[in-house]
Design a protein around this motif. Structure first.
Motif, PDB file in Angstrom:
ATOM      1  N   LEU A   1      35.403  62.396  48.159  1.00 44.75           N
ATOM      2  CA  LEU A   1      34.615  61.924  47.016  1.00 44.75           C
ATOM      3  C   LEU A   1      34.482  63.019  45.968  1.00 44.75           C
ATOM      4  N   LEU A   2      34.236  64.238  46.405  1.00 43.32           N
ATOM      5  CA  LEU A   2      34.080  65.361  45.480  1.00 43.32           C
ATOM      6  C   LEU A   2      35.377  65.635  44.719  1.00 43.32           C
ATOM      7  N   GLN A   3      36.515  65.529  45.406  1.00 47.14           N
ATOM      8  CA  GLN A   3      37.799  65.759  44.740  1.00 47.14           C
ATOM      9  C   GLN A   3      38.080  64.694  43.685  1.00 47.14           C
ATOM     10  N   VAL A   4      37.716  63.435  43.985  1.00 43.13           N
ATOM     11  CA  VAL A   4      37.917  62.360  43.003  1.00 43.13           C
ATOM     12  C   VAL A   4      37.034  62.587  41.781  1.00 43.13           C
ATOM     13  N   ILE A   5      35.787  62.991  42.017  1.00 45.90           N
ATOM     14  CA  ILE A   5      34.879  63.265  40.896  1.00 45.90           C
ATOM     15  C   ILE A   5      35.408  64.424  40.054  1.00 45.90           C
ATOM     16  N   ALA A   6      35.889  65.481  40.717  1.00 45.02           N
ATOM     17  CA  ALA A   6      36.428  66.634  39.988  1.00 45.02           C
ATOM     18  C   ALA A   6      37.647  66.231  39.157  1.00 45.02           C
ATOM     19  N   LEU A   7      38.483  65.351  39.704  1.00 46.35           N
ATOM     20  CA  LEU A   7      39.662  64.879  38.965  1.00 46.35           C
ATOM     21  C   LEU A   7      39.241  64.079  37.742  1.00 46.35           C
ATOM     22  N   MET A   8      38.235  63.215  37.906  1.00 52.11           N
ATOM     23  CA  MET A   8      37.773  62.409  36.767  1.00 52.11           C
ATOM     24  C   MET A   8      37.111  63.277  35.708  1.00 52.11           C
ATOM     25  N   ARG A   9      36.389  64.308  36.131  1.00 53.95           N
ATOM     26  CA  ARG A   9      35.767  65.222  35.165  1.00 53.95           C
ATOM     27  C   ARG A   9      36.838  65.925  34.325  1.00 53.95           C
ATOM     28  N   SER A  10      37.912  66.335  34.988  1.00 49.79           N
ATOM     29  CA  SER A  10      38.984  67.017  34.251  1.00 49.79           C
ATOM     30  C   SER A  10      39.653  66.073  33.258  1.00 49.79           C
TER      31      SER A  10
ATOM     32  N   LEU B   1      32.408  55.140  43.632  1.00 47.69           N
ATOM     33  CA  LEU B   1      31.234  56.016  43.573  1.00 47.69           C
ATOM     34  C   LEU B   1      31.429  57.134  42.559  1.00 47.69           C
ATOM     35  N   ALA B   2      32.685  57.583  42.376  1.00 49.52           N
ATOM     36  CA  ALA B   2      32.955  58.588  41.351  1.00 49.52           C
ATOM     37  C   ALA B   2      32.670  58.014  39.964  1.00 49.52           C
ATOM     38  N   LEU B   3      33.048  56.767  39.735  1.00 49.51           N
ATOM     39  CA  LEU B   3      32.727  56.114  38.456  1.00 49.51           C
ATOM     40  C   LEU B   3      31.220  56.027  38.260  1.00 49.51           C
ATOM     41  N   LEU B   4      30.501  55.714  39.333  1.00 48.55           N
ATOM     42  CA  LEU B   4      29.040  55.630  39.251  1.00 48.55           C
ATOM     43  C   LEU B   4      28.441  57.006  38.972  1.00 48.55           C
ATOM     44  N   ALA B   5      29.038  58.057  39.550  1.00 48.88           N
ATOM     45  CA  ALA B   5      28.551  59.416  39.310  1.00 48.88           C
ATOM     46  C   ALA B   5      28.773  59.833  37.859  1.00 48.88           C
ATOM     47  N   MET B   6      29.822  59.286  37.219  1.00 44.78           N
ATOM     48  CA  MET B   6      30.067  59.603  35.813  1.00 44.78           C
ATOM     49  C   MET B   6      28.962  59.045  34.925  1.00 44.78           C
ATOM     50  N   VAL B   7      28.347  57.953  35.371  1.00 45.23           N
ATOM     51  CA  VAL B   7      27.211  57.396  34.625  1.00 45.23           C
ATOM     52  C   VAL B   7      25.995  58.290  34.810  1.00 45.23           C
ATOM     53  N   GLY B   8      25.809  58.775  36.024  1.00 46.83           N
ATOM     54  CA  GLY B   8      24.668  59.646  36.320  1.00 46.83           C
ATOM     55  C   GLY B   8      24.448  59.727  37.818  1.00 46.83           C
ATOM     56  N   TRP B   9      24.110  60.923  38.292  1.00 50.84           N
ATOM     57  CA  TRP B   9      23.929  61.103  39.734  1.00 50.84           C
ATOM     58  C   TRP B   9      22.740  60.317  40.258  1.00 50.84           C
ATOM     59  N   ARG B  10      21.775  59.991  39.371  1.00 47.35           N
ATOM     60  CA  ARG B  10      20.627  59.226  39.853  1.00 47.35           C
ATOM     61  C   ARG B  10      21.047  57.838  40.316  1.00 47.35           C
ATOM     62  N   TRP B  11      22.116  57.294  39.722  1.00 47.04           N
ATOM     63  CA  TRP B  11      22.627  55.991  40.166  1.00 47.04           C
ATOM     64  C   TRP B  11      23.201  56.103  41.587  1.00 47.04           C
ATOM     65  N   VAL B  12      23.939  57.177  41.829  1.00 46.63           N
ATOM     66  CA  VAL B  12      24.528  57.379  43.156  1.00 46.63           C
ATOM     67  C   VAL B  12      23.441  57.573  44.199  1.00 46.63           C
TER      68      VAL B  12
ATOM     69  N   ASN C   1      43.707  50.817  56.942  1.00 45.04           N
ATOM     70  CA  ASN C   1      42.353  50.282  56.742  1.00 45.04           C
ATOM     71  C   ASN C   1      41.390  51.402  56.365  1.00 45.04           C
ATOM     72  N   GLY C   2      41.412  52.485  57.159  1.00 49.75           N
ATOM     73  CA  GLY C   2      40.528  53.610  56.880  1.00 49.75           C
ATOM     74  C   GLY C   2      40.879  54.326  55.591  1.00 49.75           C
ATOM     75  N   THR C   3      42.171  54.499  55.331  1.00 48.81           N
ATOM     76  CA  THR C   3      42.612  55.209  54.132  1.00 48.81           C
ATOM     77  C   THR C   3      42.214  54.475  52.859  1.00 48.81           C
ATOM     78  N   LEU C   4      42.511  53.186  52.803  1.00 44.27           N
ATOM     79  CA  LEU C   4      42.220  52.398  51.599  1.00 44.27           C
ATOM     80  C   LEU C   4      40.730  52.224  51.377  1.00 44.27           C
ATOM     81  N   LEU C   5      39.975  52.053  52.464  1.00 45.68           N
ATOM     82  CA  LEU C   5      38.528  51.921  52.324  1.00 45.68           C
ATOM     83  C   LEU C   5      37.932  53.203  51.756  1.00 45.68           C
ATOM     84  N   LEU C   6      38.398  54.363  52.244  1.00 43.93           N
ATOM     85  CA  LEU C   6      37.894  55.632  51.723  1.00 43.93           C
ATOM     86  C   LEU C   6      38.258  55.811  50.248  1.00 43.93           C
TER      87      LEU C   6
END
Length: 684
Positions: free
Chosen positions: A345-354, A433-444, A421-426
């Motif tokens: 999750l952290l790596q996806v958020i970092a990628l979106m931030r960049s 959740l990364a998209l939601l974090a871009m709105v604001g961490w309070r949403w997450v 199943n596990g890979t795609l779900l993750l």
């Protein structure tokens, strides 16, 4: 009892230029009924100084082989109709040991074929079997040879077997050993794959124990066996730890202090949870054991060590809380829930931030995310697969374990479905959740808190919140909070199918949780594009986001549909079961056989408190019979799990045990007029 100790001799006096070695030994023979004698052999080499460990071991090996020779001799005299499970295990040990017959192999024979032929000629039982099934020696030789090759398909019945078919079936054992974590699971797959072997198992009670022993010894000896499992597990864990620490350093030195702190916290929590498990497992044992386990965890190789122990068939250690297989599973779950999942999750958020900051899409970062997700999916699938194919679990709980089909091709396909199943779900959960974090961490935080709170309330309303671990008081509450939290995260992000069990998430709750996870992913995407944000700061256009979330969800749905079609349909009901942990434990005690009933003691006492009187009556009524029959589960470790009032006459105190031990040693000294070579203390 025969005791042998070194004596001085005038013919060979002590001299100053020669080191005198001693080799005291003791052999104890105990009658175990008609035709059975138990033999214990103890040696204590004293070489008069320090010698290399390999040299000491080589001497011990030849000395202890004496017992095997005795066993092999008497076994060779027994007829086939006298063989039982112990005989099967003994034959298995003999098959994997080199013999003199290999020196006299015939033209065209391999060493293993010569060994098997010699044993078939020497052992009366094997000779009788060879006369009934001429192809059996070919089968054994191919099994013991253990050469990896593609497994052929032979559906012939026992009466249609031939040497050619036996060669194909025997050669398939190696691939089964390589594909399974434990030897019994490999043998189970092999027997289920070939109908003729199933017929042999039903006809001869010793057949499976013999193969289990052979498979275990082969697993320990081949390069792709225990060492591969140890090095692979330890290597991946250590590499994961090193890469995480490297990323912490990278984020910290590039101005992303918060990201670095978050990742470091995840790594620290994972280590902390593993150390907590070490404490619970070793708190009642010697401190040196606890220290050794702490060092294993801190080095990052705990999953590899635990996997090797399970593959070795290690038994539950004295004073331990859970068995090795469960310890391995919890270690893997800690790594996934506290390191792999939040790390992805952290790596996806970092990628979106960049991307938001105008940087180009990093193929390396994208590849790292995909590899991390695949690794997590593989681990999640492995946990469920290893538990389900375990022969002992399938035998003890056939209503829950056994959903994976018996055919090799179907097993491969269903395992692939479980990985994806596990890979795609993750991936879909991380992106949303990364998209939601871009709105604001309070949403997450608001979503995670409400979702977790709802789950905790559900467990409490059903009076099923405290976990099954045999702990009491505040320790039980604390461990239950942590365990429920970890299970919820794993089911939300990886869908570990094993956690659908009533003692974990529960079937109905598991299915509902998966549905809610995908629903939340679509809601999070909707919230992101409905939020009051400048269009030029959005990571991607709305259509692309919906395509990614929808595509990943559709891919998961296809894989899960394939999984449902491949699994045995009688197990579909386990995905909607509403059974509680108490109902599960109570169901074990209601089984007719004593072995199932005995398992209630490995669960927390509060789970069987409503039926405690029935459990006590059962132990009091049958104790005398168990002492005579000595069933395999009736051990000192099992007895320690019970309250004193459930044991007829109470429990013998440690002082009484020490007194009895001293009396026994004194009697030995007077009888043989030697210093006893048995040492009794508080621990044994």
């Amino acid at each position: 009892m025969l005791v042998s100790v070194p004596e001085l001799s005038d013919a060979h006096p002590l001299t100053s230029d020669v080191v005198r070695a001693g080799f005291p030994s003791m052999m104890k023979m105990t009658s175990r009924g008609t035709g059975w004698t138990e033999l214990e052999y103890v040696v204590q080499p004293d070489f008069g100084g320090s010698l290399p460990l390999w040299l000491t071991r080589s001497g011990l090996g030849s000395a202890l082989a004496y017992v095997t020779e005795i066993q092999a001799h008497f076994l060779s005299l027994r007829r086939l109709n006298q063989w039982d499970e112990e005989d099967g295990r003994a034959v298995g040990e003999i098959l994997v040991v080199k013999t003199d017959a290999e020196k006299y192999r015939e033209k065209g024979e391999t060493l293993v074929e010569a060994r098997v032929r010699g044993l078939m000629e020497k052992h009366k039982g094997l000779r009788e079997l060879g006369e009934e099934h001429e192809w059996f020696s070919v089968l054994l030789a191919k099994v013991v040879a253990n050469k990896l090759r593609p497994a052929g398909d032979v559906r012939a019945a026992l009466h249609n077997m031939s040497a050619r078919r036996a060669k194909v079936i025997g050669g398939a054992m190696a691939s089964c050993i390589a594909a399974n974590l434990t030897a019994p699971a490999a043998v189970d797959e092999w027997i289920l794959r070939y109908p003729a072997m199933g017929e042999l198992e039903r006809e001869y009670v010793w057949f499976r124990p013999m193969l289990n022993t052979v498979a275990q010894r082969l697993l320990e000896s081949v390069s792709w066996g225990l060492k591969m499992r140890l090095y692979t597990g330890a290597g991946l864990s250590t590499l994961d730890l090193i890469t995480d620490l490297f990323m912490v350093y990278t984020y910290a030195t590039t101005g992303k202090a918060l990201t670095a702190l978050s990742l470091a916290t995840m790594v620290g929590l994972c280590q902390l949870m593993q150390l907590l498990l070490v404490f619970l497992q070793t708190r009642k044992g010697p401190r040196r054991v606890m220290l050794n386990e702490v060092l294993v965890v801190m080095s990052g190789i705990a999953p590899g060590i635990h996997a090797m122990r399970v593959a070795q068939g290690a038994k539950m250690r004295e004073h331990a809380l859970i068995e090795p297989e469960m310890e391995l599973t919890i270690t893997r779950c800690c790594e996934m829930a506290l390191e792999s999942v939040p790390g992805s999750l952290l790596q996806v958020i970092a990628l979106m931030r960049s991307l938001q900051e105008g940087e180009k899409l990093s193929k390396a970062a994208l590849g790292s995310i995909i590899v991390s997700a695949l690794t997590t999916g593989f681990t999640a699938a492995t946990i469920s697969f290893d538990f389900d194919v375990s022969p002992s679990r399938r035998r003890d709980e056939p209503g829950y374990y056994g959903y994976i089909p018996d055919a090799a091709s179907s097993r491969t396909l269903i395992f692939c479905c479980m990985i994806f199943n596990g890979t795609l779900l993750l991936l879909v959960r991380s992106v949303s959740l990364a998209l939601l974090a871009m709105v604001g961490w309070r949403w997450v935080l608001a979503y995670l808190a409400s979702d977790m709170g709802l789950y905790f309330v559900y467990r409490m309303v059903r009076r099923d919140f405290l976990h099954w671990f045999p702990l009491e008081g505040l320790t039980s509450v604390g461990v239950s909070v942590i365990e429920r939290l970890l299970v919820k995260v794993l089911v939300d992000f990886t869908g570990v199918l094993h956690l659908r069990g009533p003692a974990e998430m529960g079937g109905a709750a598991f299915t509902l949780n998966i549905i809610m996870s995908f629903a939340a992913s679509f809601v999070a995407t909707h919230v992101y594009y409905e939020a009051d944000m400048e269009e030029d700061v959005r990571v991607m256009v709305e259509g692309d986001a919906w395509a990614i979330v929808g595509g990943l969800s559709a891919g998961w749905l296809c894989c899960f549909a394939g999984f449902l079609l491949l699994m045995k349909r009688s197990y579909w009901s386990t995905l909607v079961s509403t059974q509680t942990t108490f109902g599960y434990v109570r169901g074990k005690f209601l089984k007719e056989d004593d072995e199932h009933k005995s398992k209630v003691f490995k669960y927390s006492k509060r789970l069987w408190a409503p039926i405690r009187d029935d459990v006590k009556a059962w132990t009091m009524e049958n104790w005398e019979r168990w002492e005579e029959e000595k069933p395999a589960w009736f051990t000192e470790e099992w007895e320690k799990l019970m309250d004193d009032d459930m044991i007829p006459g109470g429990r013998i105190s440690s002082d009484e045990q020490q007194t009895s031990g001293r009396m026994f040693l004194n009697l030995l000294s007077q009888k043989f007029k030697v210093v006893p070579v048995i040492h009794l203390d508080n621990s044994n």
